[in-house]
Design a protein around this motif. Structure first.
Motif, PDB file in Angstrom:
ATOM      1  N   VAL A  66       0.813  -1.227   0.000  1.00  0.00           N
ATOM      2  CA  VAL A  66       0.000   0.000   0.000  1.00  0.00           C
ATOM      3  C   VAL A  66       0.844   1.274   0.000  1.00  0.00           C
ATOM      4  O   VAL A  66       0.562   2.211  -0.759  1.00  0.00           O
ATOM      5  CB  VAL A  66      -0.964   0.015   1.209  1.00  0.00           C
ATOM      6  CG1 VAL A  66      -1.852   1.259   1.154  1.00  0.00           C
ATOM      7  CG2 VAL A  66      -1.813  -1.248   1.244  1.00  0.00           C
ATOM      8  N   MET A 101      -5.706   1.157   3.531  1.00  0.00           N
ATOM      9  CA  MET A 101      -6.281   1.774   2.328  1.00  0.00           C
ATOM     10  C   MET A 101      -7.225   2.913   2.684  1.00  0.00           C
ATOM     11  O   MET A 101      -7.238   3.965   2.019  1.00  0.00           O
ATOM     12  CB  MET A 101      -7.018   0.713   1.500  1.00  0.00           C
ATOM     13  CG  MET A 101      -6.119  -0.309   0.839  1.00  0.00           C
ATOM     14  SD  MET A 101      -7.097  -1.502  -0.110  1.00  0.00           S
ATOM     15  CE  MET A 101      -5.843  -2.710  -0.494  1.00  0.00           C
ATOM     16  N   ALA A 104      -5.769   3.930  -2.367  1.00  0.00           N
ATOM     17  CA  ALA A 104      -6.385   2.646  -2.052  1.00  0.00           C
ATOM     18  C   ALA A 104      -6.697   1.870  -3.319  1.00  0.00           C
ATOM     19  O   ALA A 104      -6.459   0.661  -3.410  1.00  0.00           O
ATOM     20  CB  ALA A 104      -7.654   2.864  -1.228  1.00  0.00           C
ATOM     21  N   ALA A 111      -3.771   0.273  -4.782  1.00  0.00           N
ATOM     22  CA  ALA A 111      -3.248  -0.846  -3.990  1.00  0.00           C
ATOM     23  C   ALA A 111      -4.039  -2.127  -4.178  1.00  0.00           C
ATOM     24  O   ALA A 111      -3.591  -3.193  -3.743  1.00  0.00           O
ATOM     25  CB  ALA A 111      -3.231  -0.470  -2.511  1.00  0.00           C
TER      26      ALA A 111
END
Length: 687
Positions: free
Chosen positions: A172, A212, A220, A223
C-alpha cells in the motif's frame, strides 16, 4: 513519566543510523534469547507450539505421498482438514524442520519474525511517515513483542502476523517506487510460505483495508492489484487446505458448537481479554491518537473514526445470524482475529502523527520505547517461568517411543496424559491415537469425549481433545484412572495403551513399560526448592514415559453380534449411555433411521478373517455365510465409501464413533475408502 521527561532533556542528538542498526541487532538477540541460549534444551512453549504445530508437522511429513486420510491421528483425520498448515503446498516451516534441529529451527523462525517485523515497522515510520528514529524504533520494537502471535506461538501461525508491517509497506505505502511489483511479489510469496490463512490472513486483510482507508481513495484503488496478488498467492499455496476445511467444516465438532449472536457481554469479554494481552499496545495506540489530535481535529478525525470502525467490526460480525443465511460454521469463528493487526495500526497512526527531531528526544518516542522494553522484560520472565514449569524443546522428543518394545502389533490406539507429554507427540512417533489437538474433527468424536470419557472438569476445546479436560495434572502422586474417567469408553474406541509421565493405577490397568513409576514429579504440595531442582533437571532429562496397558479394547474392525436401535430424537447423552451399555459386547447401536438402511442378518455368524489399514481406507476379508454387519472403529463422515465384492454399500454411523456396513450373505471382501474430492480434481474433472 519522570524518567521519560529526564531522558527527553538529556538526549541532545538524534541517534545515528548505525546506532539504530545496533539497537536492532540487540533487540533481535534479546527477543530470541531463550530459544537458543541452552541449545537443544532451550525454550519453546507447549501451548499451541509443542503440543500442536510441531508434532503435527512431523506427523504429516511422515505420511506417504498421496495420503488424504491419516489413520494415526485423533481416531483418523482428513490430512487437509486436520490443521491450518497440513495442506500447504510449499512450507518454509516444513523446510526448517526438515533441515535443522528443532531448537535451531525455532531460533531461525523467531529471528526472522522479529527482524522482518522490526524492519517493516521502521520503514513505515521513516519512509512513509514523519517519525524521528527513536519513535520509529520504539513503535516497531513494541509491535514485535505485542502479543502471542508475534512472540510465543510464531511457529503455529507462521510469519503472517510478524510480516504485517512489511506487507502494508510493500503493498500500500510503497506505490510508485522503483521495483514496486518485485517487492509485492516477494512479500506475497514469503507470506504464503509461512502464514495461517484461517488466522493471520484475516488480520492481513483487515489491516490492509484499514491502511487503504487511511491513505485515501486514490491510493487505495492503486493498492487493490497488489492486495489481489497477495491473496492469489495464498490461494495457490493453500487451496487444498481451504477447500478441505470448507468441505469438512459443516460436519465438524466445531460447527456443532457454533452459536448465532452470542450475548453482547460475552463478545465484550473477548475483546477485554484481548485488551489485557495487548495492554502496552493499547497504551501506544492512545499515545498515537493523542499525537494526532495535537495536530488539529481535521487531521485526527478520519484516522480516529477508521480505528473505531475497525474495533466495531468484530462486534457486528459476532452478532450476525450466520445460520440463517446458510453459513453456520462461521458462528464458531473468532472474529477478534480481525484486530490482531492492532500493532500495525499503532505504527501507522504514529507514523502519520509523526514527530521530527527538534533538538531533544521526543517524549512520545521515549514512552513507546519504555513500553517495548517493559513488554520484553515481562515476556522473558513469563517464558522463563513456563520453561521451568512445563519443559522445553526436548519435551516432544520421540526417540524412546519409536523404539519402545511394547509397541502394539495389532492396530491399537493410545491416549496420553498431557503432563509434559503433549497429546500430538504419540502420533508423530508412529502410534495411532484417540486424542489430539487438531482443527476440524468429526462431531461424533467430540461428542464421545464430552459425554463418554468424562466426567469432565471443563468442556473439551473445539479442536483439543485430551485427558487434561478430565484430570487435574498437578494434584496427585498416583492417579486411579478407573475413578477419573470411563475406561470402557476408551476400550470401545480401540484404546489399549495410556501413555503418561505421571504414575497411574486403577482396575484393568497394568504397567507394560520397563520404567519405574514409583516416583512422581513435583506436586502442588512439594516444597518449592525441591520442585525447582526437579524442574531444572527436567530441562535436560524429562521424566520417563510410562506405558499402561488397558485390558480387552475393541479391535479396529469387528463383526457385530447384535443390533440395537435408538430413537432419532434421543439426545447425544442418551445415545452415549446406550452405547456404553452395549458396545463392549460388540453390539451395533444405531439411530433408527440408520438402522433401516442396513439388513440385519437372521444369524450373527459373520467373522472378520483379516483387516488391513491401507492408504486412505481399509481392506477387510470376511467370512459371512449368513451376512452381517461390519463395524469399523473410526468416526463416521459422509465421505466414506464402501464396496462389498465390488458392489457399493451404504455406510452409516454406529456406536457414536464407529462406522457400520451391512454385508450380504456370502460376502468375501469389504473395501472402505475415504473419498472426499480434492479441489484440483474438481477443477480438472479428474476422478
Amino acid at each position: 513519566m519522570a524518567t521519560a521527561a529526564f531522558l527527553t532533556h538529556r538526549v541532545k542528538a538524534e541517534p545515528s543510523r548505525r546506532a539504530i542498526l545496533g539497537a536492532g541487532f540487540g533487540w533481535v538477540a534479546l527477543t530470541s534469547l531463550l530459544y537458543w541460549v541452552a541449545g537443544p534444551y532451550s525454550f519453546a512453549i507447549i501451548n499451541q507450539e509443542l503440543d500442536y504445530a510441531v508434532p503435527l508437522y512431523a506427523f504429516v511429513a511422515g505420511l506417504p505421498e498421496g495420503t488424504q486420510f491419516a489413520h494415526g491421528f485423533a481416531a483418523g483425520n482428513d490430512v487437509f482438514g486436520m490443521s491450518p498448515f497440513s495442506g500447504q503446498l510449499v512450507s518454509l516451516d516444513r523446510f526448517l524442520l526438515t533441515h535443522l534441529p528443532l531448537w535451531l529451527a525455532f531460533t531461525v523462525n523467531r529471528i526472522l519474525a522479529t527482524s522482518l517485523g522490526l524492519m517493516g515497522g521502521y520503514l513505515i515510520c521513516r519512509r512513509w511517515g514523519r517519525c524521528d528514529r527513536i519513535t520509529a524504533f520504539g513503535v516497531s520494537a513494541l509491535a514485535t513483542v505485542a502479543g502471542e502471535f508475534t512472540t510465543t506461538v510464531v511457529w503455529t501461525v507462521g510469519l503472517g502476523y510478524a510480516i504485517l508491517p512489511l506487507m502494508v509497506y510493500a503493498v500500500v505505502l510503497r506505490q510508485g517506487k522503483r521495483h514496486y511489483w518485485l517487492g509485492v511479489l516477494a512479500v506475497a510469496i514469503l507470506n504464503a510460505l509461512s502464514c495461517t490463512p484461517t488466522h493471520s490472513m484475516v488480520a492481513t486483510c483487515a489491516t490492509l483495508g484499514f491502511t487503504m482507508l487511511l491513505v485515501g481513495p486514490k491510493a487505495a484503488l492503486r493498492a487493490v492489484p497488489g492486495t489481489a496478488v497477495v491473496v492469489l498467492v495464498v490461494i495457490l499455496v493453500w487451496h487444498e487446505m481451504l477447500f478441505g476445511m470448507a468441505s469438512l467444516g459443516v460436519w465438524s465438532y466445531r460447527a456443532s458448537l457454533a452459536v448465532d449472536s452470542p450475548p453482547i457481554l460475552e463478545v465484550i469479554a473477548r475483546l477485554t481479554d484481548m485488551a489485557s494481552i495487548y495492554k502496552e499496545t493499547f497504551a501506544a495506540l492512545a499515545l498515537a491518537i493523542l499525537s494526532l489530535w495535537r495536530g488539529g481535529w481535521k487531521r485526527a478525525m478520519a484516522p480516529t473514526a477508521i480505528t473505531a470502525a475497525l474495533f466495531m467490526a468484530p462486534l457486528i460480525l459476532f452478532q450476525t445470524p450466520w445460520s440463517r443465511i446458510g453459513l453456520k460454521p462461521l458462528g464458531a469463528f473468532n472474529f477478534t482475529y480481525l484486530l490482531y493487526g492492532l500493532p500495525v495500526v499503532v505504527i501507522l497512526l504514529m507514523a502519520q502523527a509523526g514527530q521530527r527531531w527538534n533538538g531533544r528526544a521526543p517524549l512520545v518516542g521515549i514512552l513507546v520505547c519504555a513500553l517495548a522494553v517493559g513488554r520484553l522484560a515481562w515476556l522473558d520472565a513469563y517464558q522463563a517461568s513456563v520453561w521451568l514449569s512445563q519443559g522445553g524443546v526436548n519435551t516432544v522428543s520421540t526417540e524412546a517411543l519409536k523404539t519402545a518394545p511394547w509397541r502394539p502389533v495389532e492396530p491399537t490406539r493410545v491416549v496420553s496424559v498431557p503432563y509434559r507429554l503433549p497429546a500430538n507427540v504419540a502420533a508423530s512417533a508412529g502410534f495411532d491415537t484417540l486424542d489430539g489437538f487438531t482443527a476440524l474433527l468429526p462431531r461424533s468424536l467430540g461428542i464421545w469425549w464430552e459425554w463418554a470419557i468424562g466426567p469432565v472438569k471443563e468442556k473439551p476445546n473445539t479442536g483439543n481433545l485430551t485427558l487434561e479436560t478430565q484430570i487435574d495434572l498437578k494434584c496427585c502422586r498416583r492417579y486411579d484412572m478407573a475413578k477419573l474417567i470411563n475406561l470402557d469408553a476408551l476400550r470401545i474406541a480401540n484404546v489399549g495403551i495410556i501413555l503418561s509421565r505421571l504414575p497411574l493405577g486403577g482396575e484393568g490397568l497394568r504397567l507394560i513399560s520397563a520404567t519405574d513409576d514409583s516416583v512422581s514429579p513435583p506436586r502442588t504440595d512439594t516444597p518449592r526448592s525441591d520442585a525447582l531442582r526437579s524442574y531444572v533437571g527436567y530441562l535436560a532429562k524429562p521424566p520417563p514415559i510410562h506405558a499402561y496397558g488397558l485390558d480387552s479394547p475393541l479391535p479396529r474392525v469387528f463383526a457385530a453380534t447384535s443390533l440395537h436401535l435408538v430413537a432419532d430424537d434421543a439426545g447425544d447423552e442418551a445415545m452415549v449411555r446406550d452405547v456404553l451399555s452395549n458396545a463392549m459386547s460388540r453390539a451395533a447401536v444405531l439411530r433408527a433411521t440408520d438402522g433401516t438402511t442396513l439388513d440385519a442378518p437372521d444369524r450373527w455368524t459373520m467373522t472378520i478373517t483379516a483387516a488391513t489399514l491401507v492408504e486412505n481406507g481399509f481392506d477387510i476379508v470376511l467370512d459371512a455365510p449368513d451376512g452381517g454387519i461390519a463395524i469399523i472403529n473410526t468416526p463416521w463422515m459422509p465421505f466414506w465409501k464402501a464396496r462389498v465384492d465390488g458392489v457399493a454399500r451404504p455406510v452409516v454411523s454406529a456406536n457414536v464413533i464407529h462406522l457400520a456396513v451391512a454385508v450380504p450373505p456370502g460376502g468375501k471382501r469389504l473395501e472402505l475408502r475415504w473419498d472426499r474430492p480434492l479441489l484440483r480434481h474438481k477443477l480438472l474433472g479428474a476422478p
